[in-house]
Scaffold this active site. Structure first.
Site, PDB file in Angstrom:
ATOM      1  CB  SER A 290      -0.868   0.043   1.248  1.00 39.52           C
ATOM      2  OG  SER A 290      -1.487  -1.207   1.511  1.00 39.52           O
ATOM      3  CB  ALA A 358       2.030  -5.015   3.240  1.00 36.97           C
ATOM      4  CG  ASN A 530       3.616  -2.147  -0.220  1.00 36.51           C
ATOM      5  OD1 ASN A 530       2.782  -1.842  -1.055  1.00 36.51           O
ATOM      6  ND2 ASN A 530       3.326  -2.287   1.057  1.00 36.51           N
TER       7      ASN A 530
END
EC number: 3.5.1.11
Length: 846
Positions: A290, A358, A530
């Site tokens: 994200s 994440a 990420n």
């Protein structure tokens, strides 16, 4: 259209209501729960103790999302076949093989009374609304239950915890392709020989790339542990792996995101074809979520700190996240959170704000257990044959026969795969095993933190590989790459399984002090998409995930660095710009320009590159709502597909070549299921075109002895032939198809969470958050200490009445989302009261 909230107030709790004044709120009784909804249906819960507060939370979640939550519970525990039939038996088996229920129950049983009140209160609130539904199903039972032919079950604390375990831990912190990597390495050694095969493996799946952009700048710190992939001792100790790669056995889904329930052979064919076309971005891909940017006091204009989060979970109807305000028992927060977790993943408490992406750290290892040929169910560990743990599971099947099977577990973890030809069982070991509930509660308790020190105390307890972000009212900003990570033995190659005989068991877990973190960086901002958290930090073992010189986070960094300071509106506008940005133009345009610089102006290959040169990389829709204004992405798609076929794909033996063929552009007619990223093949190719500038040794010449320019031009010739046949010879007239965006009615598991007709579409795909939120501290444009907004599309509610009436807040944020709008998040009692749409008061004795 009926207002369901008003209907609930009038029909269910009218006798409990009275006018809510602010003094009355402060003096409310211990048994009282006030529920106030704003103009978008977002509830604020007021209660004086933890149990009542979370009772109110569970109660409103059941009002708004009962069917979605029921299917999430069944999806995370493997009980879908019980209500949807035989097509979900294999799915249920896979889910149950991947967790150990007794371990979760033991964690819950060990909770303090206060923490138990969170889970118990939430479950009791859910059940209270379910009881009311059961007394009046003609009005209150969500239509989807009638559509699929079953009724909701009651909840317990285990169910509340498992929603988090199944949708956060098992989705974003459980990814591993170590067995797939072993299958690839086996094929590479067969093609190139043992030594050269390992070298090519390192070229395709490097562990650390010094050129990878990092969230923590090099001048701040580097990761202290060093990894030498040339010093791998475990690869030579592993047996061959000649079975189909496990990634091919993941359940295949259709374009609508629904499980296809195929035979094993057909499933493998489908997954292989889908991955070859769409790669990690496609139907057979992996989560690539994200983004986040946090701007501190030295870079924020007209404010002390600005936080913008864009978690990319995918797009679903009802919405993936749930908006909530919690007020009382030490909580005073507002925000939203996936699947209505009892801890807000995105939000603020008036003093600090927080968000997440994440992390993709490597917190999972696979241990190759040596099985006994004489004693079934035994494996070798520390010189002894040890009996595996086992449990019998029975799948209840609607309109079918129940199926019973056995789940096996070793000292390392659950058995995922068994290779009888080598007498090997592969067990998954998670660094966060036994810490799932504590991780959930870390998110809950961080909501009470008032400063960096208190917040990082909770970050240390969060064991999943998730990036946490921080900002506060004084303009301080921070970042922690949270999670528990193994302290591995020297010589352990984390990309591959290791023998489970005991020698390679973890030494323990690394201390939290080792986790990458930064507080008030010199740059004045923090950005992540990420990407790698810190220089020299090792990447996930996923074959489809690489941290290298090609990274989309550069698009965010570039926009933030263009201005010495950013206002809140400018920070929000980064969403619009990055969501439309082609991710490959910046990477490959210099290579294309160099290859065509000597061509004549009339050469169509040069015309293609000049078209790319004039383009800013932003994809905008034509008025027809179906095509792009510029053909740049179409050109790059065809060129990159041809380049990969001529280079990376040609170097990798079948069937693994399909892992690297996707350009990252191809999708279904309904659009991508999640975030777009630079494809793994493109990242490997990027390192190759850098030549000596790349830190990744090129063990195999991807250009097969040809000059790089020759290969680039040949791929451009393919591009011209393909696109000119399709659109004509005048590039300026090309109208290439745009990507759509679909809010799918099936959850990310592929299980229905709504009826098919609830699917929603928008013409333009936007590479942005499933929700987006922005929190601004100490804005000079307001007398409030904090301003906050979010957009949670399609809307707050998922309720459809039995007669088909759709709740007014089901999709009232859809157009707002499409137009990059946002709505205010209220925190104070005064603001909530000023924007009140409905109110409900409960008196509940515990």
């Amino acid at each position: 259209m009926k207002n369901r909230n008003r209907m609930i107030v009038n029909c269910v709790t009218a006798s409990l209501m009275y006018y809510w004044s602010l003094p009355a709120l402060a003096e409310q009784s211990s048994s009282e729960i006030k529920i106030v909804r704003d103009e978008y249906g977002m509830p604020h819960i007021y209660a004086n103790d933890t149990w009542h507060l979370f009772y109110g939370y569970g109660y409103v979640v059941a009002q708004d999302r009962l069917f979605q939550m029921e299917m999430a519970r069944r999806s995370t525990q493997g009980t879908v076949a019980e209500v949807l039939g035989k097509d979900f038996v294999k799915f249920d088996k896979d889910i149950r093989r991947n967790y150990w229920p007794d371990a979760i129950r033991a964690q819950i049983a060990a909770l303090s009374p206060e923490d138990m009140s969170i889970l118990q209160g939430y479950a009791d609130g859910m059940n209270a609304w379910i009881d009311k539904v059961n007394t009046n199903p003609e009005t209150l039972l969500p239509k989807q239950f009638n559509t699929f032919g079953f009724t909701p079950k009651r909840w317990e604390p285990f169910d509340v915890a498992m929603i988090f375990v199944g949708t956060m831990a098992n989705r974003f912190s459980d990814s591993t392709s170590e067995i797939d990597n072993l299958a690839l390495l086996t094929a590479l050694k067969d093609k190139y020989g043992v030594s050269q095969g390992m070298a090519v493996f390192n070229q395709l799946k490097w562990l650390v790339n010094p050129s990878a952009p990092t969230t923590i700048a090099v001048q701040e710190s580097n990761y202290p542990l060093k990894f030498n992939q040339q010093n791998s001792q475990t690869a030579a100790l592993l047996p061959r792996y000649d079975l189909p790669a496990p990634m091919l056995d993941r359940p295949a889904k259709g374009a609508d995101g629904a499980l296809l329930a195929l035979t094993a052979g057909k499933n493998r064919e489908t997954i292989a074809a889908q991955f070859a076309q769409g790669g990690a971005n496609g139907l057979a891909g992996y989560p690539t979520t994200s983004n986040m940017w946090v701007i501190g006091k030295s870079k924020a204009q007209d404010a002390k700190a600005i936080m913008v989060n864009g978690p990319q979970f995918g797009w679903y109807a009802p919405a993936y996240t749930y908006g909530i305000g919690l007020h009382g028992a030490g909580y005073d927060v507002t925000g939203n959170t996936p699947f209505a977790y009892p801890g807000l993943v995105f939000g603020h408490n008036g003093v600090i704000s927080w968000g997440s992406t994440a992390g993709f750290g490597d917190d999972v290892d696979i241990f190759a257990e040596r099985l006994s040929a004489e004693k079934p169910g035994y494996y070798l560990h520390n010189g002894k044959w040890v009996k595996m743990l086992s449990r019998e599971e029975t799948i209840t099947v609607k309109n079918g026969q129940a199926e019973t099977f056995t789940v096996w577990r070793t000292v390392h973890g659950n058995i995922l795969q068994t290779d009888q030809t080598t007498q090997t069982a592969y067990a998954k070991s998670r660094a966060w095993d036994g810490k799932e509930v504590a991780s959930l509660l870390a998110w809950t308790h961080q909501m009470k933190a008032k400063n960096w020190q208190e917040w990082t105390q909770q970050a240390a307890k969060q064991a999943l590989t998730i990036n946490w972000y921080y900002a506060d009212v004084n303009g301080n900003i921070g970042y922690v790459h949270t999670g528990a990570y193994p302290d591995r033995q020297s010589g352990h190659d984390p990309r591959l399984p290791v023998p489970g005989t005991g020698k390679w068991d973890w030494k323990g877990l690394l201390p939290f002090e080792m986790n990458p973190k930064v507080y008030n960086p010199q740059s004045g901002y923090i950005a992540n998409w990420n990407n790698s958290p810190q220089k020299d930090y090792p990447a996930s073992d996923l074959f489809a995930f690489l941290w290298g010189g090609a990274d989309r986070v550069t698009e965010i960094d570039r926009l933030l660095e263009q201005k010495p300071r950013l206002t809140a509106d400018q920070a929000w506008d980064v969403i619009r710009q990055t969501s439309r940005q082609d991710l490959n133009l910046r990477l490959f345009l210099p290579t294309l320009q160099a290859a065509t610089s000597g061509l004549t102006q009339s050469d169509p290959r040069r015309q293609l590159v000049e078209t790319l040169t004039r383009w800013d990389g932003i994809n905008l829709l034509n008025d027809d709502g179906k095509t792009w204004q510029q053909p740049g992405s179409a050109i790059l798609n065809v060129w990159l597909t041809s380049m990969l076929k001529r280079t990376v794909v040609a170097a990798v033996p079948m069937p693994f070549d399909k892992w690297y063929s996707a350009s990252g552009y191809e999708t279904t007619q309904d659009g991508p299921t999640g975030s777009l990223n630079i494809s793994v093949g493109a990242k490997i190719l990027y390192e190759a075109v850098q030549g000596d500038k790349s830190p990744i040794p090129q063990a195999v010449d991807l250009f097969a002895g040809k000059p790089q320019q020759e290969v680039v031009l040949a791929a451009l010739e393919d591009t011209w032939e393909t696109l000119s046949k399709r659109y004509g010879n005048n590039v300026s007239n090309w109208k290439t198809p745009a990507m759509a965006l679909t809010f799918r009615a099936n959850n990310f598991f592929g299980v229905p969470q709504a009826a098919a007709e609830e699917t929603r579409h928008q013409a333009e795909y936007q590479n942005r958050g499933t929700e987006n939120d922005m929190i601004v501290f100490s804005p000079t444009t307001s007398d409030r200490p904090v301003l906050a907004w979010d957009v949670v599309a399609p809307g707050q509610s998922g309720f459809i009445a039995p007669d088909g009436t759709v709740d007014k807040h089901y999709e009232d944020q859809l157009k707002m989302y499409e137009n990059f709008g946002r709505k205010s998040l209220w925190l104070t009692k005064q603001d909530v009261e000023a924007h009140k749409e409905s109110q409900e008061v409960l008196h509940v004795q515990r």
